[in-house]
Design an enzyme around this catalytic site. Structure first.
Site, PDB file in Angstrom:
ATOM      1  N   ASP A 199      44.584  37.523  31.990  1.00 35.70           N
ATOM      2  CA  ASP A 199      45.343  37.399  33.243  1.00 35.70           C
ATOM      3  C   ASP A 199      46.792  37.095  32.900  1.00 35.70           C
ATOM      4  O   ASP A 199      47.145  36.912  31.716  1.00 35.70           O
ATOM      5  CB  ASP A 199      44.753  36.278  34.134  1.00 35.70           C
ATOM      6  CG  ASP A 199      44.955  36.551  35.638  1.00 35.70           C
ATOM      7  OD1 ASP A 199      46.110  36.793  36.034  1.00 35.70           O
ATOM      8  OD2 ASP A 199      43.967  36.527  36.383  1.00 35.70           O
ATOM      9  N   GLY A 225      48.661  38.134  29.527  1.00 35.25           N
ATOM     10  CA  GLY A 225      49.329  39.436  29.499  1.00 35.25           C
ATOM     11  C   GLY A 225      49.248  40.116  30.847  1.00 35.25           C
ATOM     12  O   GLY A 225      48.616  39.602  31.769  1.00 35.25           O
ATOM     13  N   PHE A 227      48.249  43.782  32.676  1.00 37.72           N
ATOM     14  CA  PHE A 227      47.551  45.052  32.398  1.00 37.72           C
ATOM     15  C   PHE A 227      48.458  46.258  32.646  1.00 37.72           C
ATOM     16  O   PHE A 227      48.080  47.385  32.354  1.00 37.72           O
ATOM     17  CB  PHE A 227      46.207  45.155  33.126  1.00 37.72           C
ATOM     18  CG  PHE A 227      46.149  44.686  34.553  1.00 37.72           C
ATOM     19  CD1 PHE A 227      46.993  45.196  35.518  1.00 37.72           C
ATOM     20  CD2 PHE A 227      45.188  43.755  34.933  1.00 37.72           C
ATOM     21  CE1 PHE A 227      46.908  44.786  36.842  1.00 37.72           C
ATOM     22  CE2 PHE A 227      45.090  43.320  36.263  1.00 37.72           C
ATOM     23  CZ  PHE A 227      45.958  43.834  37.215  1.00 37.72           C
ATOM     24  N   HIS A 245      41.166  46.915  44.178  1.00 32.68           N
ATOM     25  CA  HIS A 245      41.601  47.038  45.584  1.00 32.68           C
ATOM     26  C   HIS A 245      43.039  46.538  45.805  1.00 32.68           C
ATOM     27  O   HIS A 245      43.625  46.810  46.842  1.00 32.68           O
ATOM     28  CB  HIS A 245      40.603  46.378  46.548  1.00 32.68           C
ATOM     29  CG  HIS A 245      40.656  44.889  46.632  1.00 32.68           C
ATOM     30  ND1 HIS A 245      40.074  44.194  47.671  1.00 32.68           N
ATOM     31  CD2 HIS A 245      41.196  43.954  45.813  1.00 32.68           C
ATOM     32  CE1 HIS A 245      40.274  42.896  47.484  1.00 32.68           C
ATOM     33  NE2 HIS A 245      40.944  42.721  46.367  1.00 32.68           N
TER      34      HIS A 245
HETATM   35  C1  LIG Z   1      42.371  39.208  43.742  1.00 34.39           C
HETATM   36  S1  LIG Z   1      42.420  38.263  42.279  1.00 34.39           S
HETATM   37  C2  LIG Z   1      40.787  38.466  41.656  1.00 34.39           C
HETATM   38  C3  LIG Z   1      40.332  37.325  40.791  1.00 34.39           C
HETATM   39  C4  LIG Z   1      38.906  37.400  40.230  1.00 34.39           C
HETATM   40  N1  LIG Z   1      38.713  38.537  39.362  1.00 34.39           N
HETATM   41  C5  LIG Z   1      37.875  37.383  41.323  1.00 34.39           C
HETATM   42  O1  LIG Z   1      37.209  38.407  41.562  1.00 34.39           O
HETATM   43  O2  LIG Z   1      37.696  36.337  41.963  1.00 34.39           O
HETATM   44  C6  LIG Z   1      43.408  39.305  41.244  1.00 34.39           C
HETATM   45  C7  LIG Z   1      43.694  38.731  39.859  1.00 34.39           C
HETATM   46  O3  LIG Z   1      44.472  39.708  39.127  1.00 34.39           O
HETATM   47  C8  LIG Z   1      45.461  39.029  38.404  1.00 34.39           C
HETATM   48  N2  LIG Z   1      46.582  39.925  38.110  1.00 34.39           N
HETATM   49  C9  LIG Z   1      47.510  40.388  38.980  1.00 34.39           C
HETATM   50  N3  LIG Z   1      48.387  41.189  38.354  1.00 34.39           N
HETATM   51  C10 LIG Z   1      48.004  41.222  37.049  1.00 34.39           C
HETATM   52  C11 LIG Z   1      48.520  41.881  35.910  1.00 34.39           C
HETATM   53  N4  LIG Z   1      49.592  42.649  36.006  1.00 34.39           N
HETATM   54  N5  LIG Z   1      47.880  41.716  34.732  1.00 34.39           N
HETATM   55  C12 LIG Z   1      46.765  40.918  34.639  1.00 34.39           C
HETATM   56  N6  LIG Z   1      46.231  40.274  35.711  1.00 34.39           N
HETATM   57  C13 LIG Z   1      46.845  40.419  36.888  1.00 34.39           C
HETATM   58  C14 LIG Z   1      45.856  37.889  39.301  1.00 34.39           C
HETATM   59  O4  LIG Z   1      46.511  36.867  38.588  1.00 34.39           O
HETATM   60  C15 LIG Z   1      44.519  37.461  39.873  1.00 34.39           C
HETATM   61  O5  LIG Z   1      43.892  36.488  39.080  1.00 34.39           O
END
Ligand SMILES: C[S@@+](CC[C@H](N)C(=O)[O-])C[C@H]1O[C@@H](n2cnc3c(N)ncnc32)[C@H](O)[C@@H]1O
Length: 336
Positions: A199, A225, A227, A245
């Site tokens: 994350d 990092g 993604f 989503h």
């Molecule tokens: C909607 S939350 C989902 C969290 C978890 N997977 C769940 O299902 O409860 C989206 C997650 O994606 C992470 N995120 C957003 N942009 C990101 C990026 N560019 N690289 C890595 N993680 C990212 C956010 O920090 C967050 O923890």
């Protein structure tokens, strides 16, 4: 053809009344107070600083909605509110409701604007910053958001930890791991699995606390990092919960491609969220979540199992399946 009826129309149309009564009760930590000991109207009114004009109706509305019980003038939690809405219990799921109260409730007031313009209606709608930039600029808001994610995902995370054939695999990466509840549940239920939570760097300390609380420090690591900038770490299983989503179609396909590249032959990709039924007529939660993504993001949307299977096949996954988890959540599995 069913008979015309007005009760369902009125129930949904005024559904925000009951929603806001519950959200205000969570905001005032009513259920946490009652979990300490049951209280009378006078005691509760003083503790929560309720006006005499509101107290009786507020508490009895919660009784009528089955969130409280009242016996001989004393208010008690129900078994459900006691387990899930007492902040001091690990089973607390109110983080999501706190976020709904603080953020989503006011933002959804602008739904009609979003429907007409296609533009987000959250913090980012004025300054042009993305959802995660806006959330992560404030450490308290970040912690609240990540806890909210655990609240909304915990049931599905436990189901994935038990339903998926983990015995066939040794390592897993949870992409966009938030507090890390998915990789935690997988590691707790499957002691042979070594895990990584990936994350944004700001999430690291909150993830580490959660892993330590669950006694998994040696076996589950954090990898910081984005993604968008880096490849996904290699593992036998790559997981994405409530990630696809958030993003538009091109970004979704990029993330699926990166997952494919990170897997060995035979490796598995698990995508899960409120996957919409293929006919797009039954899973209201998935469809409403997609509108929530309209409010929250510039291009995000939820999708059907068939949509996701199509994108996975396009990326090269040779075998795919959709499996129901709990409530509105399903997982789509692709095998490389
Ligand atoms: C909607 S939350 C989902 C969290 C978890 N997977 C769940 O299902 O409860 C989206 C997650 O994606 C992470 N995120 C957003 N942009 C990101 C990026 N560019 N690289 C890595 N993680 C990212 C956010 O920090 C967050 O923890």
């Amino acid at each position: 053809m069913s008979e015309p009826r007005m009760d369902h129309i009125m129930q949904v149309g005024l559904g925000f009344w009951s929603s806001k009564v519950l959200l205000s009760a969570v905001e005032m930590e009513l259920f946490t107070e009652l979990a300490k000991h049951p209280e009378t109207l006078t005691e509760l009114s003083a503790r929560l600083r309720l006006h005499p004009r509101s107290a009786h109706d507020f508490l009895d509305a919660l009784v009528s909605l089955n969130f409280l019980e009242r016996r001989d003038g004393t208010y008690y939690n129900t078994p459900s509110t006691d387990l899930f809405l007492d902040k001091r219990k690990p089973s607390y799921i109110g983080g999501m409701l706190e976020m709904a109260n603080n953020r989503l409730y006011p933002f959804w007031g602008n739904l009609t604007v979003a429907l007409r313009t296609g533009e987000p209606q959250n913090e980012g709608s004025q300054g042009g910053v993305g959802l995660f930039d806006a959330l992560y600029a404030d450490p308290e808001r970040l912690r609240g958001f990540l806890k909210a994610m655990t609240g909304i995902s915990h049931g599905a995370n436990m189901a994935i930890a038990r339903k998926f054939p983990w015995a066939d695999y040794k390592s897993a990466v949870d992409v966009g791991t938030a507090q890390g509840d998915l990789i935690t549940q997988v590691a707790l239920a499957n002691p042979h699995i070594a895990g990584i939570g990936f994350d944004l760097p700001e999430v690291g300390p909150i993830f580490e606390d959660y892993i330590t609380e669950n006694g998994l420090s040696g076996r589950v690591q954090f990898r910081p990092g984005s993604f968008f900038d880096s490849p996904i770490s290699q593992a036998d299983v790559i997981m994405m919960g409530h990630i696809l989503h958030d993003w538009n179609l091109e970004e979704k396909k990029m993330l699926i491609r990166k997952a494919y590249e990170a897997l060995p032959s035979g490796g598995a990709f698990i995508v899960y969220e409120g996957i919409i039924d293929d006919d797009r007529s039954k899973n209201s939660f998935g469809l409403l979540m997609s509108l929530n993504m309209l409010i929250e993001t510039p291009g995000g949307f939820d999708y059907t199992g068939a949509d996701c299977v199509g994108w996975m096949k396009e990326a090269g996954f040779h075998s795919t399946r959709v499996e129901h988890l709990v409530g509105p959540d399903s997982m789509v599995i692709g095998i490389k």
